[in-house]
Each structure stands twice: as C-alpha cells, then as structure tokens.
Design a protein around this motif. Structure first.
Motif, PDB file in Angstrom:
ATOM      1  N   VAL A 262       0.863  -1.185   0.000  1.00 26.36           N
ATOM      2  CA  VAL A 262       0.000   0.000   0.000  1.00 26.36           C
ATOM      3  C   VAL A 262       0.898   1.233   0.000  1.00 26.36           C
ATOM      4  O   VAL A 262       1.680   1.436   0.929  1.00 26.36           O
ATOM      5  N   LEU A 263       0.797   2.030  -1.053  1.00 27.10           N
ATOM      6  CA  LEU A 263       1.690   3.179  -1.245  1.00 27.10           C
ATOM      7  C   LEU A 263       0.891   4.456  -1.395  1.00 27.10           C
ATOM      8  O   LEU A 263      -0.211   4.446  -1.968  1.00 27.10           O
ATOM      9  N   GLU A 264       1.463   5.541  -0.915  1.00 26.29           N
ATOM     10  CA  GLU A 264       0.911   6.870  -1.178  1.00 26.29           C
ATOM     11  C   GLU A 264       1.918   7.923  -0.740  1.00 26.29           C
ATOM     12  O   GLU A 264       2.777   7.679   0.127  1.00 26.29           O
ATOM     13  N   TYR A 265       1.828   9.079  -1.357  1.00 27.32           N
ATOM     14  CA  TYR A 265       2.651  10.212  -0.958  1.00 27.32           C
ATOM     15  C   TYR A 265       2.015  10.900   0.251  1.00 27.32           C
ATOM     16  O   TYR A 265       0.812  10.776   0.507  1.00 27.32           O
ATOM     17  N   ALA A 266       2.838  11.632   0.988  1.00 28.86           N
ATOM     18  CA  ALA A 266       2.333  12.486   2.063  1.00 28.86           C
ATOM     19  C   ALA A 266       1.759  13.748   1.422  1.00 28.86           C
ATOM     20  O   ALA A 266       2.487  14.613   0.952  1.00 28.86           O
ATOM     21  N   THR A 267       0.449  13.844   1.387  1.00 27.93           N
ATOM     22  CA  THR A 267      -0.216  14.928   0.658  1.00 27.93           C
ATOM     23  C   THR A 267       0.110  16.326   1.172  1.00 27.93           C
ATOM     24  O   THR A 267       0.066  17.282   0.379  1.00 27.93           O
ATOM     25  N   PRO A 268       0.437  16.554   2.474  1.00 32.88           N
ATOM     26  CA  PRO A 268       0.784  17.927   2.873  1.00 32.88           C
ATOM     27  C   PRO A 268       2.007  18.491   2.167  1.00 32.88           C
ATOM     28  O   PRO A 268       2.196  19.714   2.154  1.00 32.88           O
ATOM     29  N   LEU A 269       2.825  17.633   1.549  1.00 27.57           N
ATOM     30  CA  LEU A 269       3.984  18.148   0.818  1.00 27.57           C
ATOM     31  C   LEU A 269       3.565  18.957  -0.398  1.00 27.57           C
ATOM     32  O   LEU A 269       4.334  19.808  -0.877  1.00 27.57           O
ATOM     33  N   LEU A 270       2.374  18.721  -0.910  1.00 22.25           N
ATOM     34  CA  LEU A 270       1.876  19.543  -2.010  1.00 22.25           C
ATOM     35  C   LEU A 270       1.740  21.004  -1.586  1.00 22.25           C
ATOM     36  O   LEU A 270       1.978  21.924  -2.375  1.00 22.25           O
ATOM     37  N   THR A 271       1.345  21.220  -0.325  1.00 19.34           N
ATOM     38  CA  THR A 271       1.242  22.586   0.193  1.00 19.34           C
ATOM     39  C   THR A 271       2.603  23.256   0.227  1.00 19.34           C
ATOM     40  O   THR A 271       2.747  24.427  -0.168  1.00 19.34           O
ATOM     41  N   LEU A 272       3.625  22.523   0.695  1.00 23.61           N
ATOM     42  CA  LEU A 272       4.966  23.077   0.725  1.00 23.61           C
ATOM     43  C   LEU A 272       5.475  23.398  -0.677  1.00 23.61           C
ATOM     44  O   LEU A 272       6.118  24.442  -0.896  1.00 23.61           O
ATOM     45  N   TYR A 273       5.174  22.528  -1.626  1.00 25.99           N
ATOM     46  CA  TYR A 273       5.653  22.744  -2.993  1.00 25.99           C
ATOM     47  C   TYR A 273       4.969  23.963  -3.617  1.00 25.99           C
ATOM     48  O   TYR A 273       5.626  24.795  -4.259  1.00 25.99           O
ATOM     49  N   LYS A 274       3.665  24.107  -3.406  1.00 29.05           N
ATOM     50  CA  LYS A 274       2.953  25.237  -3.989  1.00 29.05           C
ATOM     51  C   LYS A 274       3.328  26.543  -3.302  1.00 29.05           C
ATOM     52  O   LYS A 274       3.344  27.605  -3.941  1.00 29.05           O
ATOM     53  N   MET A 275       3.636  26.485  -1.998  1.00 30.50           N
ATOM     54  CA  MET A 275       4.082  27.694  -1.303  1.00 30.50           C
ATOM     55  C   MET A 275       5.413  28.183  -1.858  1.00 30.50           C
ATOM     56  O   MET A 275       5.652  29.397  -1.953  1.00 30.50           O
ATOM     57  N   SER A 276       6.298  27.247  -2.210  1.00 27.71           N
ATOM     58  CA  SER A 276       7.585  27.656  -2.771  1.00 27.71           C
ATOM     59  C   SER A 276       7.439  28.254  -4.164  1.00 27.71           C
ATOM     60  O   SER A 276       8.362  28.917  -4.657  1.00 27.71           O
ATOM     61  N   ARG A 277       6.295  28.021  -4.832  1.00 28.71           N
ATOM     62  CA  ARG A 277       6.049  28.579  -6.154  1.00 28.71           C
ATOM     63  C   ARG A 277       5.349  29.931  -6.095  1.00 28.71           C
ATOM     64  O   ARG A 277       5.229  30.605  -7.118  1.00 28.71           O
ATOM     65  N   GLU A 278       4.863  30.315  -4.918  1.00 28.26           N
ATOM     66  CA  GLU A 278       4.178  31.593  -4.763  1.00 28.26           C
ATOM     67  C   GLU A 278       5.151  32.605  -4.160  1.00 28.26           C
ATOM     68  O   GLU A 278       5.693  32.393  -3.078  1.00 28.26           O
ATOM     69  N   SER A 279       5.363  33.703  -4.866  1.00 25.65           N
ATOM     70  CA  SER A 279       6.297  34.718  -4.381  1.00 25.65           C
ATOM     71  C   SER A 279       5.786  35.405  -3.119  1.00 25.65           C
ATOM     72  O   SER A 279       6.575  35.835  -2.273  1.00 25.65           O
ATOM     73  N   SER A 280       4.471  35.520  -2.975  1.00 31.62           N
ATOM     74  CA  SER A 280       3.916  36.192  -1.796  1.00 31.62           C
ATOM     75  C   SER A 280       4.086  35.371  -0.525  1.00 31.62           C
ATOM     76  O   SER A 280       3.971  35.914   0.579  1.00 31.62           O
ATOM     77  N   ALA A 281       4.349  34.077  -0.646  1.00 27.87           N
ATOM     78  CA  ALA A 281       4.524  33.227   0.535  1.00 27.87           C
ATOM     79  C   ALA A 281       5.887  33.405   1.175  1.00 27.87           C
ATOM     80  O   ALA A 281       6.077  33.043   2.345  1.00 27.87           O
TER      81      ALA A 281
END
Length: 412
Positions: A262-281
């Motif tokens: 049973v495999l899956e990614y840790a979904t909260p990492l998507l938040t970290l990745y999108k925050m690094s793409r937003e200059s206002s963050a």
C-alpha cells in the motif's frame, strides 16, 4: 543508491546546548582574568556592563509597548492584563527587569569605583539608545539560526502544523482500520501470492523536493497500480460517511517479481511545494527542503508515540538526487520492504524451527531416560500456549514424615 544510513544522516537533529556551554565557559574565563588583574574594580565594571546590556533592551521594549498599547491592545490581547501579557510580549519580562535591578544593586554596593568623572554614565545612556535604534532597524535582529531554534523549540514551523494536521486529520482516523481493510482485500484476491508480511503496512513516501506526481507510474514504470483497498467511511466534520481510501501497487524488482504493498505520498507536501512557487509566501526552495526534513522528523516523532498507528506505517524519505536512475523509486521501496522482512523474520524464528528443535531435544533426553508409565509425551512448540492437563485421581492427604534412621542400632 541512497542507503538507509544515509537517509538518517539527512534528517536534522534538534539543536543542543553547546552555544550555552561555550558562552558560559567564555564568561567564566573572562571573569577569572579580570578578577586576577583588577579585583578591586571588578564589581563596578560588572554592574556597568550588566546595565548596558539590560538598559538597551528595556528602552527597546518601551518603544514596542507604545505601539502595542495604542493600536493592538484590543485586537491582539483582548484587553488582557498589562503585567501578565503585554509586558512579557514586548520583552519587558521578569528576567530582564531582575537583571537590571541586580546590576543597580551591585553598583550601589560597590560605591563609585569607576573613574573618568561620570563618563561611564554617558556611555551607558548612549549605548542603550543606540541599541534601541539598531534593534528597531533590524541591525541587531536575531540570526537565522536563532529564529530557526525558536521556531523549532516552540513548534512554530509550517512543517509542525502540516505534520500534526496530517496525523490528526488523516492517519489517526484510517490507521485503526488498515489491518481489516488489508485482510478483506486479500480475501477477495486469493490469486495474489506476493503479499509479504512486511507489506501489511502503509508506506508513506516523502520526497525532499516535495514534487508529487498524481500517479506513481509516471515516476517509475516498475510500479503498477493494482487495486484499491475497501473504502473506509467515517463521519467527519459534518460529512456523513466521508470516504477514505488506499491504493495497492505492484512493485517489480530486477528479476521481474512483483511485490504488493500500500503506497501513497504524504499529501501535505503539495502545500509546501505550492508555497515555494508563490512569491507572496516568501518560501524558497532552500526553506522548502528544510521544512520537508522537519516534516519528516516531526511526523516520525508523532507516529512513534501513537497507539493507533503503531506497527501500521513506514516512512520513506526520498532524496531528489536520482535524475539519472529511472527506477530509483521502486528500488527505494523494495529496499524498505526487504529491510522489514529481515527485521520481522530474523527476530522471531518460524514456528516449525522451534518444533524441530523441541523434537530433537526431547528425543535426546528420552533416549537416556526410561518412559514414565509408558506414556509418550509430545513436545509443545514455544509459539503456542501450553495445554492444560487435568488429573482424574482423587486428592491424597499429605504424608507424615517417618523416621527410618535407627540411632541405637546394635546397642543392647
């Protein structure tokens, strides 16, 4: 290929007390030298140095207090107590006030041992005012290490909040149902023979670059989606029967053999990745990598102390330095599967080995001793509870000891 030992070396450990020990050693040696060179002026110098170091923060705290009282008294503090909330928040806490009072007391007891006709007092006020100015301008602001230490110590990082949210909002809810879901899945897929003992866990993938693909097949063609576990429905936040699901994948090794897990990614990492793409963050790639490592360490600490998730998970930290290896992901998963198999099967020997060992030991002991009553006693393996044995005979009274030694034998 990244080994498990190298993975542990990537995780930052909590900061220790070495700076405090170094500062204490430096202060002790300096005080000793001054006491040796000028013992008569030590207390005056020490008192003036303490006043300089505390009077500046007190002036800066008063500057902060004016802002808080005029514009943030109701909004930020809800008109709470001045002494208990506002003053400590501005840096006017008990430690600073106590140190300043202690410095004044030492200076009073030392008399006036400082020369230069009051020029030290001018230096005191000038230094304190300049400290407040430079502190307000950010010249004397805390370093990145100090800010990181404060945020980690007080659990104020983004990673801490995401890890606790991932645990309380997801893992703590679904982990107690994971074993039953896997058992139901295996009952419906009897033809599957590659489901190992170590595969009965949830493997959570945590890539350092936080870049998560929607499908694992896009990352590695040795990983193939097999099926989903039975859905878990939980009433959550006003939603009746909210559905939680897990996906089962087949991971092929170098010999083409498939291993199911049973495999899956840790979904909260998507938040970290999108925050690094937003200059206002205000969140760059360097900060993102540090937060991913802190997320891994925090989540690991949480799960190790969780009764609901014990022995139900496996965290896999993935280094992003694998661009030249298209099968890095499958190799990392298989490496953890093999490690789990070795740990679980080597620590506990299989029952048939215990049975053979007991048969051998009992046969060797019975070959030297006669059978008791002609009964054949079969050994019981250690992996099973011993059977209860009942006697049908009536209980017998205790025998009275009989003296069988004749001390007067041969006497007339």
């Amino acid at each position: 290929m990244q080994s498990l030992r190298d993975q542990d070396a990537l995780i930052p450990q909590p900061r220790g007390t070495l700076p405090k020990m170094n500062a204490a050693a430096l202060a002790t040696s300096t005080i000793g030298i001054i006491l040796f060179l000028s013992p008569e002026r030590f207390f005056g110098w020490a008192a003036m140095a303490m006043l300089i170091l505390t009077f500046g923060p007190l002036l800066h705290g008063l500057c902060l207090l004016a802002e808080e009282m005029l514009y943030h008294w109701n909004a930020r503090y809800r008109s709470q107590g001045l002494l208990s909330h506002v003053l400590p928040a501005c840096g006017l806490g008990g430690k600073t006030l106590f140190t300043a009072a202690l410095a004044g007391l030492l200076l009073y007891l030392a008399g006036d041992p400082l020369p230069l006709d009051g020029q030290c007092w001018k230096l005191l006020f000038l230094t304190s005012v300049l400290y407040a100015l430079f502190k307000s301008l950010g010249v004397l602001g805390p370093s990145e290490v100090e800010v990181s230490d404060i945020c980690e110590g007080r659990k104020m990082n983004v990673a801490h909040g995401l890890a606790w949210s991932f645990y309380l909002g997801y893992l703590q809810l679904v982990m107690p149902h994971l074993e039953n879901s896997i058992a139901a899945f295996r009952a419906c897929h009897q033809a599957s023979s590659s489901w190992g003992r170590s595969s009965r866990k949830l493997f959570i993938l945590i890539p350092l670059n936080a870049n998560i693909s929607p499908k694992l097949e896009d990352e590695d063609n040795n990983i193939v989606f097999y099926d989903n576990l039975p859905n878990t429905e939980i009433d959550r936040a006003g939603v009746r029967g909210r559905v939680y699901k897990h996906s089962v994948y087949r991971v092929k090794d170098e010999h083409g053999k498939a291993h199911e897990c049973v495999l899956e990614y840790a979904t909260p990492l998507l938040t970290l990745y999108k925050m690094s793409r937003e200059s206002s963050a205000g969140f760059g790639e360097r900060e993102r990598r540090q937060q991913v490592l802190l997320f891994y360490r925090t989540l690991q600490d949480i799960l190790e102390h969780s009764l609901e998730c014990r022995n139900q998970y496996k965290l896999i930290l993935l280094n992003d330095e694998h661009e030249d290896d298209p099968h890095f992901l499958s190799k990392a998963i298989l490496r953890h599967l093999q490690q789990q198999e070795k740990e679980e099967f080597c620590l506990t020997p299989p029952p048939h080995q215990e049975m053979m060992h007991l048969f051998t030991s009992s046969a060797s002991s019975q070959s030297n001793a006669p059978p008791m009553g002609g009964d054949l006693h079969h050994p019981v393996p250690m992996s099973r509870e011993p059977p209860l044995m009942f006697s049908l005979e009536k209980p017998q009274p205790l025998k009275v000891p009989v003296e069988n030694t004749d001390h007067y034998h041969g006497l007339t």
